[in-house]
Motif scaffolding. Sequence first.
Motif, PDB file in Angstrom:
ATOM      1  N   ILE A 120      -1.330   1.451  12.346  1.00 41.99           N
ATOM      2  CA  ILE A 120      -0.227   0.699  11.759  1.00 41.99           C
ATOM      3  C   ILE A 120       0.978   1.633  11.681  1.00 41.99           C
ATOM      4  O   ILE A 120       0.958   2.620  10.941  1.00 41.99           O
ATOM      5  N   PRO A 121       2.030   1.355  12.446  1.00 42.46           N
ATOM      6  CA  PRO A 121       3.211   2.216  12.372  1.00 42.46           C
ATOM      7  C   PRO A 121       3.916   2.051  11.035  1.00 42.46           C
ATOM      8  O   PRO A 121       3.996   0.944  10.486  1.00 42.46           O
ATOM      9  N   ALA A 122       4.398   3.150  10.484  1.00 44.48           N
ATOM     10  CA  ALA A 122       5.120   3.106   9.213  1.00 44.48           C
ATOM     11  C   ALA A 122       5.979   4.341   9.076  1.00 44.48           C
ATOM     12  O   ALA A 122       5.588   5.439   9.482  1.00 44.48           O
ATOM     13  N   ASP A 123       7.146   4.160   8.489  1.00 45.16           N
ATOM     14  CA  ASP A 123       8.021   5.260   8.101  1.00 45.16           C
ATOM     15  C   ASP A 123       7.954   5.354   6.587  1.00 45.16           C
ATOM     16  O   ASP A 123       8.529   4.526   5.885  1.00 45.16           O
ATOM     17  N   LEU A 124       7.255   6.340   6.076  1.00 43.11           N
ATOM     18  CA  LEU A 124       6.996   6.400   4.647  1.00 43.11           C
ATOM     19  C   LEU A 124       8.190   6.880   3.835  1.00 43.11           C
ATOM     20  O   LEU A 124       8.121   6.909   2.608  1.00 43.11           O
ATOM     21  N   THR A 125       9.285   7.225   4.493  1.00 43.92           N
ATOM     22  CA  THR A 125      10.523   7.474   3.741  1.00 43.92           C
ATOM     23  C   THR A 125      11.238   6.164   3.410  1.00 43.92           C
ATOM     24  O   THR A 125      12.203   6.156   2.644  1.00 43.92           O
ATOM     25  N   ASP A 126      10.765   5.066   3.987  1.00 47.91           N
ATOM     26  CA  ASP A 126      11.324   3.728   3.766  1.00 47.91           C
ATOM     27  C   ASP A 126      10.360   2.952   2.878  1.00 47.91           C
ATOM     28  O   ASP A 126       9.239   2.648   3.286  1.00 47.91           O
ATOM     29  N   ILE A 127      10.772   2.634   1.650  1.00 46.13           N
ATOM     30  CA  ILE A 127       9.872   1.996   0.703  1.00 46.13           C
ATOM     31  C   ILE A 127       9.407   0.632   1.189  1.00 46.13           C
ATOM     32  O   ILE A 127       8.267   0.222   0.924  1.00 46.13           O
ATOM     33  N   ASP A 128      10.237  -0.093   1.924  1.00 47.82           N
ATOM     34  CA  ASP A 128       9.810  -1.397   2.449  1.00 47.82           C
ATOM     35  C   ASP A 128       8.747  -1.230   3.525  1.00 47.82           C
ATOM     36  O   ASP A 128       7.785  -2.009   3.587  1.00 47.82           O
ATOM     37  N   SER A 129       8.898  -0.204   4.372  1.00 50.89           N
ATOM     38  CA  SER A 129       7.879   0.082   5.383  1.00 50.89           C
ATOM     39  C   SER A 129       6.570   0.468   4.717  1.00 50.89           C
ATOM     40  O   SER A 129       5.480   0.075   5.152  1.00 50.89           O
ATOM     41  N   LEU A 130       6.658   1.236   3.646  1.00 51.29           N
ATOM     42  CA  LEU A 130       5.458   1.632   2.903  1.00 51.29           C
ATOM     43  C   LEU A 130       4.743   0.411   2.339  1.00 51.29           C
ATOM     44  O   LEU A 130       3.509   0.309   2.430  1.00 51.29           O
ATOM     45  N   ARG A 131       5.495  -0.518   1.777  1.00 48.48           N
ATOM     46  CA  ARG A 131       4.877  -1.722   1.205  1.00 48.48           C
ATOM     47  C   ARG A 131       4.239  -2.580   2.275  1.00 48.48           C
ATOM     48  O   ARG A 131       3.168  -3.167   2.058  1.00 48.48           O
ATOM     49  N   ARG A 132       4.871  -2.636   3.451  1.00 53.41           N
ATOM     50  CA  ARG A 132       4.264  -3.386   4.560  1.00 53.41           C
ATOM     51  C   ARG A 132       2.964  -2.728   4.997  1.00 53.41           C
ATOM     52  O   ARG A 132       1.988  -3.411   5.337  1.00 53.41           O
TER      53      ARG A 132
END
Length: 244
Positions: free
Chosen positions: A59-71
Amino acid sequence: MELTGKTALVTGATGGIGGATARQLAANGAQVVASGRDPGRGAQLVTAITEAGGRARFIPADLTDIDSLRRLADATGDVDILINNAALFPVAPTTAQDVAAFDQAVAANVRAPYFLTAALAPAMAARGTGSIVNVSTMAARIGMPGLSTYSATKAALESLTRTWAAEFSPAGVRVNTVAPGPTRTDMVMHTMGEDGAAQVAGTTLLRRLASPEEIADVIVFLATDRASYITGATLSADAGRTAV
């Protein structure tokens, strides 16, 4: 295989310690959810795990982006094991540290594990079992020039380990930290170079860099029932650097 039937989420899984940990968790029977910013490297990891007989998805995610983290948390669903490994590694003297890089490191190294744990730990606690392993660094406990931001964020993560153990362990969720010493990862070698990494490795009692697999061994141990009586601990895997 002692982790059969378990699901594990590994952040920062597209290389180095995270990749080695994902492979070893899968080899021990866990279904691995690997996360990172590079879908190409994520696909390579999944292929390597599945070709070795394991189970994994990316699952790709940018953990500096809180919305990406929640997704990421929503897409992952319930997990039995959470490995908070993803991190940024800024190197700069305190007087030269720029605000943007500082904020990005705090977001990746502190805010991301904080809110990922907040999202996933309650379901573990409701089931009465689970293991969270945070990945820190020996620099959280010793002063190293140029690592003020990185070491401070990792010291914060070790503090969170103790708080989360106090909050979640009465419900059966163990929370621990692994604090590696200098390790031959792409991030370390790119940032410090061969000579810089060798210089730091020379300060350890074993006088060498760790391999990512050596650190992954410790992380996976803490994720298994072999570590069933360990919680709230920071386990040093630094060749004795912080011991003497």
